[in-house]
Structure formats: C-alpha cells, structure tokens
Motif scaffolding. Structure first.
Motif, PDB file in Angstrom:
ATOM      1  N   GLY A  37       4.576  78.317   3.378  1.00  0.00           N
ATOM      2  CA  GLY A  37       4.004  77.334   4.289  1.00  0.00           C
ATOM      3  C   GLY A  37       3.520  76.113   3.547  1.00  0.00           C
ATOM      4  O   GLY A  37       3.646  76.004   2.324  1.00  0.00           O
ATOM      5  N   SER A  38       2.976  75.163   4.324  1.00  0.00           N
ATOM      6  CA  SER A  38       2.406  73.957   3.736  1.00  0.00           C
ATOM      7  C   SER A  38       1.240  73.503   4.606  1.00  0.00           C
ATOM      8  O   SER A  38       1.199  73.791   5.801  1.00  0.00           O
ATOM      9  CB  SER A  38       3.459  72.854   3.628  1.00  0.00           C
ATOM     10  OG  SER A  38       3.879  72.463   4.916  1.00  0.00           O
ATOM     11  N   VAL A  39       0.290  72.825   3.974  1.00  0.00           N
ATOM     12  CA  VAL A  39      -0.877  72.304   4.691  1.00  0.00           C
ATOM     13  C   VAL A  39      -1.178  70.903   4.165  1.00  0.00           C
ATOM     14  O   VAL A  39      -0.789  70.541   3.059  1.00  0.00           O
ATOM     15  CB  VAL A  39      -2.122  73.208   4.515  1.00  0.00           C
ATOM     16  CG1 VAL A  39      -1.946  74.550   5.165  1.00  0.00           C
ATOM     17  CG2 VAL A  39      -2.486  73.382   3.059  1.00  0.00           C
ATOM     18  N   VAL A  40      -1.885  70.121   4.993  1.00  0.00           N
ATOM     19  CA  VAL A  40      -2.347  68.804   4.573  1.00  0.00           C
ATOM     20  C   VAL A  40      -3.868  68.851   4.591  1.00  0.00           C
ATOM     21  O   VAL A  40      -4.475  69.154   5.623  1.00  0.00           O
ATOM     22  CB  VAL A  40      -1.812  67.701   5.517  1.00  0.00           C
ATOM     23  CG1 VAL A  40      -2.360  66.347   5.111  1.00  0.00           C
ATOM     24  CG2 VAL A  40      -0.302  67.700   5.535  1.00  0.00           C
ATOM     25  N   GLN A  43      -0.702  66.598   0.621  1.00  0.00           N
ATOM     26  CA  GLN A  43       0.189  67.708   0.979  1.00  0.00           C
ATOM     27  C   GLN A  43       0.068  68.843  -0.050  1.00  0.00           C
ATOM     28  O   GLN A  43       0.125  68.600  -1.252  1.00  0.00           O
ATOM     29  CB  GLN A  43       1.633  67.200   1.018  1.00  0.00           C
ATOM     30  CG  GLN A  43       2.640  68.203   1.506  1.00  0.00           C
ATOM     31  CD  GLN A  43       2.767  68.232   3.017  1.00  0.00           C
ATOM     32  OE1 GLN A  43       2.501  67.258   3.694  1.00  0.00           O
ATOM     33  NE2 GLN A  43       3.152  69.365   3.542  1.00  0.00           N
ATOM     34  N   TYR A  44      -0.108  70.063   0.434  1.00  0.00           N
ATOM     35  CA  TYR A  44      -0.168  71.262  -0.405  1.00  0.00           C
ATOM     36  C   TYR A  44       0.891  72.240   0.074  1.00  0.00           C
ATOM     37  O   TYR A  44       1.173  72.323   1.270  1.00  0.00           O
ATOM     38  CB  TYR A  44      -1.543  71.947  -0.315  1.00  0.00           C
ATOM     39  CG  TYR A  44      -2.654  71.190  -0.979  1.00  0.00           C
ATOM     40  CD1 TYR A  44      -3.013  71.450  -2.289  1.00  0.00           C
ATOM     41  CD2 TYR A  44      -3.377  70.221  -0.280  1.00  0.00           C
ATOM     42  CE1 TYR A  44      -4.042  70.756  -2.899  1.00  0.00           C
ATOM     43  CE2 TYR A  44      -4.410  69.527  -0.883  1.00  0.00           C
ATOM     44  CZ  TYR A  44      -4.732  69.798  -2.191  1.00  0.00           C
ATOM     45  OH  TYR A  44      -5.752  69.109  -2.797  1.00  0.00           O
ATOM     46  N   ALA A  45       1.449  73.002  -0.852  1.00  0.00           N
ATOM     47  CA  ALA A  45       2.398  74.069  -0.504  1.00  0.00           C
ATOM     48  C   ALA A  45       1.720  75.405  -0.750  1.00  0.00           C
ATOM     49  O   ALA A  45       0.907  75.551  -1.677  1.00  0.00           O
ATOM     50  CB  ALA A  45       3.655  73.959  -1.353  1.00  0.00           C
ATOM     51  N   LEU A  46       2.050  76.381   0.068  1.00  0.00           N
ATOM     52  CA  LEU A  46       1.532  77.738  -0.091  1.00  0.00           C
ATOM     53  C   LEU A  46       2.655  78.609  -0.663  1.00  0.00           C
ATOM     54  O   LEU A  46       3.706  78.750  -0.046  1.00  0.00           O
ATOM     55  CB  LEU A  46       1.058  78.282   1.256  1.00  0.00           C
ATOM     56  CG  LEU A  46      -0.044  77.479   1.936  1.00  0.00           C
ATOM     57  CD1 LEU A  46      -0.337  78.037   3.312  1.00  0.00           C
ATOM     58  CD2 LEU A  46      -1.300  77.453   1.092  1.00  0.00           C
ATOM     59  N   TYR A  49      -0.918  81.276  -3.398  1.00  0.00           N
ATOM     60  CA  TYR A  49      -1.381  80.178  -4.237  1.00  0.00           C
ATOM     61  C   TYR A  49      -1.170  78.862  -3.494  1.00  0.00           C
ATOM     62  O   TYR A  49      -0.174  78.677  -2.797  1.00  0.00           O
ATOM     63  CB  TYR A  49      -0.610  80.128  -5.562  1.00  0.00           C
ATOM     64  CG  TYR A  49      -0.898  81.283  -6.475  1.00  0.00           C
ATOM     65  CD1 TYR A  49      -1.910  81.202  -7.420  1.00  0.00           C
ATOM     66  CD2 TYR A  49      -0.164  82.467  -6.407  1.00  0.00           C
ATOM     67  CE1 TYR A  49      -2.179  82.261  -8.279  1.00  0.00           C
ATOM     68  CE2 TYR A  49      -0.426  83.527  -7.248  1.00  0.00           C
ATOM     69  CZ  TYR A  49      -1.442  83.417  -8.180  1.00  0.00           C
ATOM     70  OH  TYR A  49      -1.703  84.464  -9.021  1.00  0.00           O
ATOM     71  N   GLN A  50      -2.097  77.944  -3.699  1.00  0.00           N
ATOM     72  CA  GLN A  50      -2.025  76.609  -3.107  1.00  0.00           C
ATOM     73  C   GLN A  50      -1.718  75.638  -4.239  1.00  0.00           C
ATOM     74  O   GLN A  50      -2.483  75.552  -5.201  1.00  0.00           O
ATOM     75  CB  GLN A  50      -3.387  76.309  -2.459  1.00  0.00           C
ATOM     76  CG  GLN A  50      -3.480  75.032  -1.723  1.00  0.00           C
ATOM     77  CD  GLN A  50      -4.846  74.920  -1.042  1.00  0.00           C
ATOM     78  OE1 GLN A  50      -5.295  75.832  -0.375  1.00  0.00           O
ATOM     79  NE2 GLN A  50      -5.493  73.798  -1.248  1.00  0.00           N
ATOM     80  N   VAL A  51      -0.585  74.910  -4.138  1.00  0.00           N
ATOM     81  CA  VAL A  51      -0.180  73.992  -5.208  1.00  0.00           C
ATOM     82  C   VAL A  51       0.015  72.589  -4.638  1.00  0.00           C
ATOM     83  O   VAL A  51       0.258  72.408  -3.453  1.00  0.00           O
ATOM     84  CB  VAL A  51       1.123  74.465  -5.892  1.00  0.00           C
ATOM     85  CG1 VAL A  51       0.910  75.770  -6.631  1.00  0.00           C
ATOM     86  CG2 VAL A  51       2.259  74.597  -4.901  1.00  0.00           C
ATOM     87  N   LYS A  52      -0.096  71.602  -5.526  1.00  0.00           N
ATOM     88  CA  LYS A  52       0.065  70.197  -5.121  1.00  0.00           C
ATOM     89  C   LYS A  52       1.013  69.513  -6.097  1.00  0.00           C
ATOM     90  O   LYS A  52       1.406  70.091  -7.123  1.00  0.00           O
ATOM     91  CB  LYS A  52      -1.290  69.499  -5.102  1.00  0.00           C
ATOM     92  CG  LYS A  52      -1.967  69.444  -6.474  1.00  0.00           C
ATOM     93  CD  LYS A  52      -3.373  68.925  -6.360  1.00  0.00           C
ATOM     94  CE  LYS A  52      -4.096  68.876  -7.673  1.00  0.00           C
ATOM     95  NZ  LYS A  52      -4.082  70.014  -8.526  1.00  0.00           N
ATOM     96  N   VAL A  53       1.399  68.280  -5.780  1.00  0.00           N
ATOM     97  CA  VAL A  53       2.267  67.503  -6.660  1.00  0.00           C
ATOM     98  C   VAL A  53       1.562  67.337  -8.005  1.00  0.00           C
ATOM     99  O   VAL A  53       0.367  67.030  -8.069  1.00  0.00           O
ATOM    100  CB  VAL A  53       2.588  66.126  -6.031  1.00  0.00           C
ATOM    101  CG1 VAL A  53       3.328  65.241  -7.024  1.00  0.00           C
ATOM    102  CG2 VAL A  53       3.404  66.286  -4.761  1.00  0.00           C
ATOM    103  N   GLY A  54       2.293  67.566  -9.099  1.00  0.00           N
ATOM    104  CA  GLY A  54       1.731  67.454 -10.438  1.00  0.00           C
ATOM    105  C   GLY A  54       1.387  68.803 -11.050  1.00  0.00           C
ATOM    106  O   GLY A  54       1.209  68.904 -12.257  1.00  0.00           O
ATOM    107  N   ASP A  55       1.292  69.863 -10.221  1.00  0.00           N
ATOM    108  CA  ASP A  55       1.035  71.201 -10.757  1.00  0.00           C
ATOM    109  C   ASP A  55       2.299  71.742 -11.419  1.00  0.00           C
ATOM    110  O   ASP A  55       3.412  71.305 -11.141  1.00  0.00           O
ATOM    111  CB  ASP A  55       0.601  72.154  -9.642  1.00  0.00           C
ATOM    112  CG  ASP A  55      -0.824  71.902  -9.169  1.00  0.00           C
ATOM    113  OD1 ASP A  55      -1.529  71.100  -9.810  1.00  0.00           O
ATOM    114  OD2 ASP A  55      -1.232  72.501  -8.148  1.00  0.00           O
ATOM    115  N   TYR A  56       2.103  72.727 -12.315  1.00  0.00           N
ATOM    116  CA  TYR A  56       3.210  73.330 -13.039  1.00  0.00           C
ATOM    117  C   TYR A  56       3.450  74.737 -12.532  1.00  0.00           C
ATOM    118  O   TYR A  56       2.511  75.455 -12.195  1.00  0.00           O
ATOM    119  CB  TYR A  56       2.902  73.385 -14.545  1.00  0.00           C
ATOM    120  CG  TYR A  56       2.924  72.025 -15.203  1.00  0.00           C
ATOM    121  CD1 TYR A  56       4.083  71.555 -15.802  1.00  0.00           C
ATOM    122  CD2 TYR A  56       1.793  71.220 -15.225  1.00  0.00           C
ATOM    123  CE1 TYR A  56       4.114  70.316 -16.413  1.00  0.00           C
ATOM    124  CE2 TYR A  56       1.812  69.975 -15.829  1.00  0.00           C
ATOM    125  CZ  TYR A  56       2.981  69.532 -16.421  1.00  0.00           C
ATOM    126  OH  TYR A  56       3.021  68.307 -17.019  1.00  0.00           O
TER     127      TYR A  56
END
Length: 179
Positions: free
Chosen positions: A110-113, A118-121, A129-136
């Motif tokens: 999923g994804s949430v704002v 914007q975050y991806a699940l 886990y909740q990740v965002k742009v720039g995460d590895y």
C-alpha cells in the motif's frame, strides 16, 4: 487285473521305455560336451594392471576462497577508494534495516500520504515498513527514487559482466491480495 489298472501299468511301462531311450542321448550329449571342452582353447587377453594412484596434497586450502565475503568486502572497499566510483558514497554511509533483505523478499502492500509526502508500505518477513523517497532497500545499494500509489521505483548499483559498477533501475509493484 482290472482294465484301469492295466492301463496304468501300460502307461508306466511306456514312460520307462521313453526314459531309457533318452538316457543314451544324454550320454552322447555329455561326451560331445567333453570333447568340445578339450578342443576349444579360450583366447582371453589378460587385463592390464591398474595405474598406481599417486595422491597430491590440496594446495589451495591456504588461499582465499573465491566466493568469501572477506574477499568481496576488500574488493568493494578498494573500488570505493576510487573517486569516480559509484560505490564511494554508498560504502561510507550507515546501512538501513531494509538493506539486509533481498528485493524479492519484499512486497509493496500500500501507500499513504502524510503531511503532503508520499510513503510506501512494504511487507518484509511479516513486518510492515514505511519508506519514503531517498530511503535505501535491497542488497544492491537500492535507493528509492519515486513512489506512486502502485509502485516504488529505485536505482541499484550492481556489477556488470566486466566487473564495472553500473546503475540499474528496478521497481516494487503493489501486490493486491486475491479474494
């Protein structure tokens, strides 16, 4: 003597006569076999003796194993010292938790704002886990470049066939559960 007894007696006499006739053929056959054994000489070449086995000690046991993590770590650090290398910045930064897992063990669920971002699940080992742009994430220095409602785009740094480090793009797509 009754008739059935007589018939039996005649049958027994016929069998005895037939068997006695065969005994002469049996002796004749036996004599022929003995003659053949005496006349025929086998022509079998003897087997050559086996080659002597000369054991050799394994000399490479003291060397570095070609697939060892130690050798790979040394090669990556050596590559990172070169200023033009893609790995220079990657090796010296702190590793993130999702870099311990291969990409194929992750699934986007999923994804949430939140606060306009914007975050991806991602589900990994039944944890969310909740990740965002720039995460590895992933084991190939994968960095998230874009997140949409249906996928996570990332760039990875991998070695090509010539041993050079190159960038490769990848993606994780939303996995919808079948009902």
């Amino acid at each position: 003597m009754s008739r059935p007894v007589r018939l039996r007696l005649i049958g027994l006499m016929a069998c005895a006569a037939a068997l006695s006739a065969c005994s002469g053929e049996q002796e004749e056959l036996q004599a022929w076999m003995e003659q053949q054994k005496r006349e025929v000489k086998p022509n079998v070449q003897p087997l050559s003796p086996p080659k002597k086995f000369d054991p050799q000690p394994y000399l490479s046991a003291t060397g570095v194993e070609p697939f060892s993590t130690q050798k790979l770590t040394v090669a990556i650090k050596q590559e990172a010292r070169q200023p033009s290398s893609l790995l220079a910045a990657e090796v010296n930064r702190r590793r993130e938790p999702l870099e311990a897992y291969p990409l194929d063990s992750m699934s986007m669920v999923g994804s949430v704002v939140k606060q306009g971002r914007q975050y991806a699940l991602l589900r990994v080992d039944n944890l969310l886990y909740q990740v965002k742009v720039g995460d590895y994430l992933g084991q190939n220095y994968g960095k998230i470049t874009k997140i949409t409602e249906t996928d996570v785009s990332l760039r990875e740094i991998v070695q090509d066939a010539a041993g050079e480090w190159i960038e490769r793009s990848g993606a994780l797509q939303l996995q919808e559960k079948a009902r």
